[in-house]
Design an enzyme around this catalytic site. Structure first.
Site, PDB file in Angstrom:
ATOM      1  N   ASP A   1      12.395  55.591  -7.165  1.00 61.48           N
ATOM      2  CA  ASP A   1      13.985  55.337  -6.807  1.00 61.48           C
ATOM      3  C   ASP A   1      14.681  54.724  -8.050  1.00 61.48           C
ATOM      4  O   ASP A   1      13.871  54.463  -9.021  1.00 61.48           O
ATOM      5  CB  ASP A   1      13.799  54.438  -5.582  1.00 61.48           C
TER       6      ASP A   1
ATOM      7  N   TRP B   1       8.504  66.129   4.474  1.00 63.64           N
ATOM      8  CA  TRP B   1       7.361  66.169   5.412  1.00 63.64           C
ATOM      9  C   TRP B   1       7.350  67.366   6.212  1.00 63.64           C
ATOM     10  O   TRP B   1       6.037  67.707   6.813  1.00 63.64           O
ATOM     11  CB  TRP B   1       7.267  64.881   5.997  1.00 63.64           C
TER      12      TRP B   1
END
Ligand SMILES: Nc1ncnc2c1ncn2[C@@H]1O[C@H](COP(=O)(O)OP(=O)(O)OP(=O)(O)O)[C@@H](O)[C@H]1O
Ligand SMILES: [Mg+2]
Length: 486
Positions: free
Chosen positions: A56, A447
């Site tokens: 990030d 995912w």
């Protein structure tokens, strides 16, 4: 019973200049991720072992393991994450040298940096949607408050308990963001966990308030009608594998107990946020904690009540941690740790439990060198326990010397760097990512989804994390192989 587990670990970075140029952790992180960006065209990628690796803003790269349905797989995948980061660190070190930086980048698996920021290790547990979430979390919460007595990483923390939330922390927009803790003064103690002081709520979706023990944000990464993902964010990053095994295994057994309806008396604590701080400073587990239902219990008594219930689950064979031997190992260490706390003789667990191992190292140094806990040398030693820089950190050496036990082999860890867990959808994701990268295809993965950007209409959705085969995914991979032939 089956369950999906995942561990997210945020790493710390530092750069030790050798007299020459200084370098901020953000710049080191950029070096660290150069090979990742070259490989995956992004600093937020899914790897062929099914995991997610990302950076990030800032300098805390995160590795989130693939979905595992066995505790042993989880520990292998988690350890593989550290090895993957170490490989990247070695490459960054080389690139930095080539660019004329002669210092050494360091990688830490810890929970706070020198600026006092706290970051974490997040545990993910699949739970069933038909469970009453409020009941489940309120039953689990007292356990998570006292669990640090077994599996805390150990930390040097201010002696004084503070429960007044600093103004800066009352309006945090991002529950994952690093959070500043009060800089410890010289009046410090060796505590169980540094995370306890940055927890401000029990259960919350925490979008505007500060960090909770359980993050209730509802992002199942699965069929939302059937499943929910429980996101526990109170835990320390564990260094010793047996500590990870006990940390995740004990929580899983408590969840098994709740989900299968094993009766347990109401152990709700009157003031969990005060209690978590007080417990962090009590290595004896004897502080009386007030229960909402009346009366008091100590952390040690609570852990023993939970152990008894967990033993019932394992005796019934109705647990989610994988094979029975692993479940027995969890109970065994849990029992030995309770006994060690009761007798204050930790010799039976001092190669397995992080805070015990760390305390032994620090005590020995303080004895030999006649220094105080607040001495900067002790802080450096404490940090060295979390330093995973190859050839530098303490744990690597202690494992090699048999002073820290391992529950999974180095061979299994090496395999887990490239091979996803074979019994969950991570297997499908891993095969897809590998094929797409091999064919230099433009693709998007999360995912639940697999997509070849050139064939967006054929996107594959993997709603059930327990399913490890998919015809649609096979077709997509075949499509890649076909395009190569064409
Ligand atoms: N259905 C599920 N149940 C439990 N765990 C899951 C499930 N699906 C994925 N996981 C695990 O949850 C973790 C998700 O990691 P990720 O870092 O993407 O978390 P996040 O909370 O969604 O995002 P972020 O950290 O960016 O806020 C992984 O370790 C993964 O294996
Ligand atoms: Mg994450």
């Amino acid at each position: 019973m089956k369950r999906i587990f995942g561990l997210e670990t945020e790493f710390g970075i530092a750069y030790a200049p050798s007299g020459g140029r200084r370098l901020g952790p953000e710049e080191v992180a950029r070096y660290l991720f150069k090979p990742v960006v070259a490989w995956g065209r992004s600093s937020n990628v899914f790897l062929p072992n099914g995991s997610r690796l990302y950076l990030d803003v800032g300098s805390h790269p995160e590795y989130a393991t693939a979905e595992c349905d066995r505790l042993d797989d989880l520990i292998a995948q988690d350890s593989a994450g550290t090895v993957i980061m170490q490989d990247l660190l070695n490459r960054a070190n080389q690139a930095l040298n080539d660019d004329g930086y002669d210092g050494t980048p360091h990688l830490f698996k810890n929970n706070s940096d020198s600026a006092g920021n706290s970051y974490g290790s997040h545990e993910n547990f699949l739970i069933r949607r038909n469970m009453d979430f409020a009941h489940l979390t309120s039953t689990l919460l007292p356990f998570l408050v006292v669990r640090q007595l077994m599996v805390g990483a150990g930390a040097i923390i201010p002696r004084q308990v503070t429960t007044a939330m600093p103004a800066v922390q009352t309006n945090r927009a991002n529950p994952h963001a690093a959070q500043t803790v009060a800089t410890p003064t010289s009046d410090v103690v060796f505590g169980l966990s540094g995370r306890s002081d940055v927890m401000w709520e029990g259960v919350s979706s925490a979008t505007t308030r500060s960090r909770p023990i359980i993050n209730a944000r509802d992002e199942p990464h699965a069929d939302a009608e059937k499943y929910r993902r429980l996101h526990v964010i109170v835990g320390d990053s564990s260094m010793a594998q047996p500590t990870t095994q006990l940390k995740v295994g004990s929580a899983a057994l408590i969840l098994d107990m709740i989900e299968t309806g094993v009766p347990l008396r109401d152990l709700t604590l009157s003031d969990p946020i005060r209690d978590i701080r007080v417990i962090a400073r009590d290595l004896t587990g004897t502080t009386p904690l007030e229960l909402k239902a009346g009366g008091t219990l100590t952390p040690l008594e609570l852990l023993e009540i939970y152990l008894e219930a967990a033993t019932k689950i394992v005796d019934r064979g109705d647990h989610s941690v994988g094979d029975d031997q692993t479940a027995r190992d969890v109970l065994d260490l849990w029992g030995r740790m309770c006994e060690a706390v009761r007798s204050q003789d930790f010799s039976a667990v001092d190669t397995e439990i992080d805070w015990v191992i760390k305390k032994k190292i620090l005590d020995r140094y303080m004895d030999r060198s006649d220094v105080e806990l607040s001495d900067p040398r002790i802080r450096r030693l404490e940090l060295a326990y979390h330093d995973v820089t190859p050839g530098v950190g303490l744990v690597e050496k202690m494992q090699a010397g048999g002073l820290i036990a391992q529950t999974v082999s180095d061979t299994d860890i090496a395999t887990a760097k490239d091979v996803p867990p074979q019994t969950t959808r991570a297997k499908i994701r891993g095969a897809f990512v590998q094929a797409a990268v091999d064919h230099r295809a433009d693709f998007t993965v999360d995912w639940v989804h697999l997509r070849l950007n050139a064939h967006a209409q054929r996107a594959v959705t993997l709603r059930d994390p327990f399913v490890s085969t998919s015809e649609h995914a096979d077709e997509l991979i075949a499509c890649l192989n076909g395009s190569e032939l064409a």
